[in-house]
Design an enzyme around this catalytic site. Structure first.
Site, PDB file in Angstrom:
ATOM      1  N   ASP A 144      28.466  52.814  12.210  1.00  0.00           N
ATOM      2  CA  ASP A 144      28.099  53.819  13.488  1.00  0.00           C
ATOM      3  C   ASP A 144      29.401  53.244  14.465  1.00  0.00           C
ATOM      4  O   ASP A 144      29.354  52.550  15.198  1.00  0.00           O
ATOM      5  CB  ASP A 144      26.866  53.493  14.025  1.00  0.00           C
ATOM      6  N   LEU A 176      27.590  46.542  24.002  1.00  0.00           N
ATOM      7  CA  LEU A 176      27.117  45.696  23.154  1.00  0.00           C
ATOM      8  C   LEU A 176      26.662  46.024  21.947  1.00  0.00           C
ATOM      9  O   LEU A 176      27.242  45.329  20.637  1.00  0.00           O
ATOM     10  CB  LEU A 176      25.589  44.814  23.623  1.00  0.00           C
ATOM     11  N   TYR A 177      26.327  47.341  21.788  1.00  0.00           N
ATOM     12  CA  TYR A 177      25.847  47.723  20.328  1.00  0.00           C
ATOM     13  C   TYR A 177      27.050  47.902  19.648  1.00  0.00           C
ATOM     14  O   TYR A 177      27.344  47.669  18.559  1.00  0.00           O
ATOM     15  CB  TYR A 177      25.203  48.992  20.673  1.00  0.00           C
ATOM     16  N   GLY A 178      27.945  48.730  20.282  1.00  0.00           N
ATOM     17  CA  GLY A 178      29.459  49.029  19.739  1.00  0.00           C
ATOM     18  C   GLY A 178      30.191  47.693  19.083  1.00  0.00           C
ATOM     19  O   GLY A 178      30.504  47.754  17.927  1.00  0.00           O
TER      20      GLY A 178
END
Length: 219
Positions: free
Chosen positions: A144, A154-156
């Site tokens: 993703d 944070l997610y990336g």
């Protein structure tokens, strides 16, 4: 839960209680795989089990947290003792931290993101690789590519780190196996996407069951 026969294929799906993981687990069950479903949500797993059984399949439910290293090590040992191999591992478990500016990232969300998206993946690769080797199996990861996008810090970052780890494993296994597939799913109307894009028109998005069939056709 029922055991596999020697001829049945065994699939482990981590993050199996909802979204794409749920759809893939259900589709595998319908195709005759014995599904070992891992997720934290017991209710979601029980609903998955009902859906798999309704389509003539069979599953073993494992209500576990992938960040629990002791539980994951025990899971691998149990797979070895009961089945002796693993034919497929689909890794759909992820921690999607709330969107926020990088300067205001919550340290607790950072810890959770690293624990689930990177550390747990590293441990699962270590403990499942021997089982996949025996089964001449395949591991499937989902990219993703949000790294560098605003508010996805944070997610990336941790998702990108997970993919870097998976790609290293893929390159290392090119000749010896197990096979490692890294795919980028199309946009789907999942709960995670709804958190990232509230108010989005979900009508054009692809249903997870449709995407699950596309991805499994790549095996």
């Amino acid at each position: 839960m029922s055991d596999t026969t020697h001829s049945e294929k065994l699939a482990l799906v981590t993050g199996a209680s909802r979204g794409l993981g749920r759809a893939i687990a259900e589709e595998l069950g319908a195709k005759g795989w014995h599904v070992l479903a891992v997720a934290r949500t017991t209710g979601g797993l029980e609903e998955l089990d009902d859906a798999i059984r309704a389509r003539g399949g069979a599953a073993t439910l494992a209500p576990l947290d992938v960040t629990n290293e002791g539980a994951m090590a025990h899971l691998a040992q149990s797979i070895l003792a009961r089945w002796g191999r693993l034919d497929l591992w689909v890794h759909a478990a992820v921690h999607a931290a709330p969107l926020s500016p990088a300067a205001h990232a919550d340290p607790r969300d950072l810890d959770k993101s690293v624990a689930c998206n990177l550390r747990a993946t590293a441990q699962l690769i270590a403990v499942l690789s021997p089982l996949l080797q025996v089964g001449r199996g395949t591991a499937m990861f989902f990219d993703d590519p949000r790294a560098g996008e605003k508010f996805f810090g944070l997610y990336g970052a941790t998702k990108a780190a997970q993919m870097a780890l998976a790609r290293s494993w893929q390159a290392e296994n090119a000749r010896t196996g197990p096979r490692v597939l890294i795919e980028t799913p199309v946009p789907m109307p999942t709960a995670t996407r709804a958190r990232f894009f509230p108010g989005e028109d979900r009508a054009p998005l692809t249903h997870p069951s449709v995407e699950a069939r596309r991805l499994l056709a790549l095996l």
